[in-house]
Design an enzyme around this catalytic site. Structure first.
Site, PDB file in Angstrom:
ATOM      1  N   GLU A   1      -1.736   7.771  -0.598  1.00 50.34           N
ATOM      2  CA  GLU A   1      -2.522   7.951  -1.817  1.00 50.34           C
ATOM      3  C   GLU A   1      -3.474   9.138  -1.674  1.00 50.34           C
ATOM      4  O   GLU A   1      -3.659   9.921  -2.617  1.00 50.34           O
ATOM      5  CB  GLU A   1      -3.303   6.672  -2.116  1.00 50.34           C
ATOM      6  CG  GLU A   1      -3.994   6.672  -3.472  1.00 50.34           C
ATOM      7  CD  GLU A   1      -4.671   5.350  -3.778  1.00 50.34           C
ATOM      8  OE1 GLU A   1      -5.346   5.260  -4.830  1.00 50.34           O
ATOM      9  OE2 GLU A   1      -4.539   4.403  -2.976  1.00 50.34           O
TER      10      GLU A   1
ATOM     11  N   GLU B   1     -10.037  -3.233  -1.563  1.00 57.16           N
ATOM     12  CA  GLU B   1      -9.403  -3.509  -2.866  1.00 57.16           C
ATOM     13  C   GLU B   1      -7.901  -3.720  -2.695  1.00 57.16           C
ATOM     14  O   GLU B   1      -7.310  -4.638  -3.282  1.00 57.16           O
ATOM     15  CB  GLU B   1      -9.676  -2.354  -3.824  1.00 57.16           C
ATOM     16  CG  GLU B   1      -8.976  -2.478  -5.163  1.00 57.16           C
ATOM     17  CD  GLU B   1      -8.548  -1.139  -5.734  1.00 57.16           C
ATOM     18  OE1 GLU B   1      -7.375  -1.007  -6.140  1.00 57.16           O
ATOM     19  OE2 GLU B   1      -9.389  -0.221  -5.777  1.00 57.16           O
ATOM     20  N   HIS B   2      -7.262  -2.883  -1.881  1.00 57.78           N
ATOM     21  CA  HIS B   2      -5.831  -3.038  -1.618  1.00 57.78           C
ATOM     22  C   HIS B   2      -5.535  -4.352  -0.903  1.00 57.78           C
ATOM     23  O   HIS B   2      -4.593  -5.068  -1.247  1.00 57.78           O
ATOM     24  CB  HIS B   2      -5.335  -1.875  -0.749  1.00 57.78           C
ATOM     25  CG  HIS B   2      -5.043  -0.619  -1.511  1.00 57.78           C
ATOM     26  ND1 HIS B   2      -3.810  -0.002  -1.491  1.00 57.78           N
ATOM     27  CD2 HIS B   2      -5.820   0.128  -2.326  1.00 57.78           C
ATOM     28  CE1 HIS B   2      -3.846   1.089  -2.244  1.00 57.78           C
ATOM     29  NE2 HIS B   2      -5.062   1.183  -2.761  1.00 57.78           N
TER      30      HIS B   2
ATOM     31  N   HIS C   1     -12.384   0.822  -1.137  1.00 58.33           N
ATOM     32  CA  HIS C   1     -11.053   0.993  -1.722  1.00 58.33           C
ATOM     33  C   HIS C   1      -9.985   0.348  -0.842  1.00 58.33           C
ATOM     34  O   HIS C   1      -9.028  -0.258  -1.340  1.00 58.33           O
ATOM     35  CB  HIS C   1     -10.775   2.486  -1.913  1.00 58.33           C
ATOM     36  CG  HIS C   1      -9.395   2.775  -2.414  1.00 58.33           C
ATOM     37  ND1 HIS C   1      -8.410   3.276  -1.599  1.00 58.33           N
ATOM     38  CD2 HIS C   1      -8.845   2.620  -3.642  1.00 58.33           C
ATOM     39  CE1 HIS C   1      -7.303   3.427  -2.311  1.00 58.33           C
ATOM     40  NE2 HIS C   1      -7.529   3.028  -3.542  1.00 58.33           N
TER      41      HIS C   1
END
Length: 442
Positions: A150, A73-74, A70
């Site tokens: 997040e 992904e950012h 993840h």
């Protein structure tokens, strides 16, 4: 006939489904090095969805890498040698397109939706970010803060957090039991070198699938993708250095995971191990799921919400992975009503496990499954996701008619058998709410 990437001659194109009158034609090309390209033609629309699927997700991470998929992904949105992050977003905004990504347990997807005339731009931008991101130290530090925010936002929402608690209770410390976002500790310790190495090892051609659906020409997509990937295909023939971390654990970990929070509502999931994504019984389990908690006429909705008004949200669900799966019942209710809601959930699960469903429920479940499947394919994004995910994680792409036929073929005996097997297993419970010191194992 199923043709795998290994069997198909590099550079050749194979028609997976012929479609009708030029619509719904699914074609597949494997480039030298193993990059797979699948497209579906939808000539009656004026848009195209383009995506690149990477066969890596949170279950592929070691303890030290937790959250790396993840995090990466950012970072892939932060810039390449060809363009900055602002230039990427400006190019897409200028044509009214949308670009985004998501990370799951077993894959990551980067996608864009644009007008058909802007497909070359979408291919160029998305391919560039997937193959040539810089992963610079300053970007790692900036996104670290974003991801920690997040995680905090996710933890503050008990309807999200209870699913992570359930996975942790069911799978323990195995990769599938860990949150996709990682933890505060793991994200805080991930450095630029480890993330960049993860990127180099995992984002190689054999691990990637390019998918596109809409008003497109397959040969043009292949040409544009080949040009966009040209610089990165030189060593594409090598396999990833680190294989998938298996061993999610097929054994059920019956027990309770309770998290005390001063919330106005209790959130709970009662569930167990399900079946794998390639299990032929998945269609029977889908019908069972629809009957138990998949709609307003389902048993759980009727018993808990309609008849007793005990909860606003109640449903069942099932998820499948490469080597295991989950089946769960979710409910959100006032803390004072949690015992009654939990008792009804257990009772309805036991009834289905012991006696299956009725003939009327079977027909309603089939109809709901058919309708939700077909209605979910009414746009280019869902069509792209279907062919891309199928190419990445399934042995073959079933046609829409094939899937509808398999749903229709489900019998009461099929549902009864899968219900007895899955719902007859020991159950795991996760609860979030103001229950300090409460022992739900009793």
């Amino acid at each position: 006939m199923t043709v795998t990437a290994r069997e198909q001659e590099p550079g050749s194109t194979y028609t997976v489904h012929p479609g009708a009158d030029g619509a719904g034609v699914v074609r597949r090309t494997v480039l030298p090095g193993g990059l797979r390209i699948v497209t579906e033609t939808m000539p009656t629309v004026r848009s195209v969805a383009f995506g690149i699927w990477a066969g890596v997700g949170s279950r592929d991470e070691s303890h030290q890498e937790a959250g790396a998929s993840h995090f990466l992904e950012h970072l892939l949105f932060k810039g390449t040698p060809k363009r900055t992050a602002l230039e990427m977003s400006s190019l897409m905004d200028a044509v009214g397109g949308e670009m985004n990504a998501f990370t799951a347990k077993e894959y990551t997807c980067y996608y864009a939706r644009v007008l058909d005339s802007d497909l070359p731009l979408a291919i160029d931008v998305v391919s560039d970010m997937v193959t040539a991101s810089l992963i610079e130290s300053q970007d790692v530090e900036a996104e670290r803060g974003v991801i920690l925010e997040e995680i905090a936002m996710h933890d503050d929402d008990p309807t999200d957090a209870v699913h992570d608690e359930f996975a942790a209770a069911l799978f323990g410390d195995a990769p599938l039991g860990r949150p996709i976002l990682g933890t505060v500790e793991s994200i805080s310790s991930l450095g630029q070198e480890r993330i960049a190495g993860y990127y180099r090892d995992r984002y190689v051609a054999p691990n990637l699938v390019v998918a596109a659906a809409g008003n497109l020409d397959h040969d043009e997509v292949v040409r544009l993708v080949a040009a966009a990937f040209e610089a990165s295909l030189g060593d594409a023939g090598r396999p990833p250095n680190t294989p998938r971390i298996e061993g999610a654990g097929a054994e059920v970990n019956p027990g309770v995971r309770s998290l005390d929070r001063p919330t106005e509502q209790a959130n709970l999931i009662l569930g167990t191990i399900g079946i794998t994504r390639t299990d032929e019984r998945r269609f029977a389990l889908g019908v069972l799921n629809a009957a138990l908690g998949g709609g307003m006429s389902s048993r759980l909705f009727q018993e808990i919400r309609e008849k007793r008004g005990l909860a606003y949200s109640v449903y069942s669900y099932n998820s499948q992975y490469a080597d295991t799966g989950t089946f769960g019942v979710y409910a959100g209710c006032l803390p004072a009503k949690v015992d009654e809601v939990l008792a009804i959930c257990r009772d309805e699960v036991a009834k289905v496990a012991g006696g299956g469903i009725t003939a009327d429920e079977l027909e309603r479940g089939k109809g709901q499954l058919r309708g939700s499947f077909v209605l979910g394919l009414e746009d280019t994004g869902s069509r792209m996701s279907r062919i891309g995910k199928s190419e990445l994680v399934y042995d073959s792409l079933l046609s829409v008619d094939d899937i509808l036929a398999r749903i229709e073929a489900v019998t009461l005996d099929d549902v009864r058998a899968i219900g007895e097997e899955v719902l007859g297993r020991p159950m795991t419970l996760s609860v979030i709410g103001p229950f300090e010191g409460r022992d739900f194992s009793l």
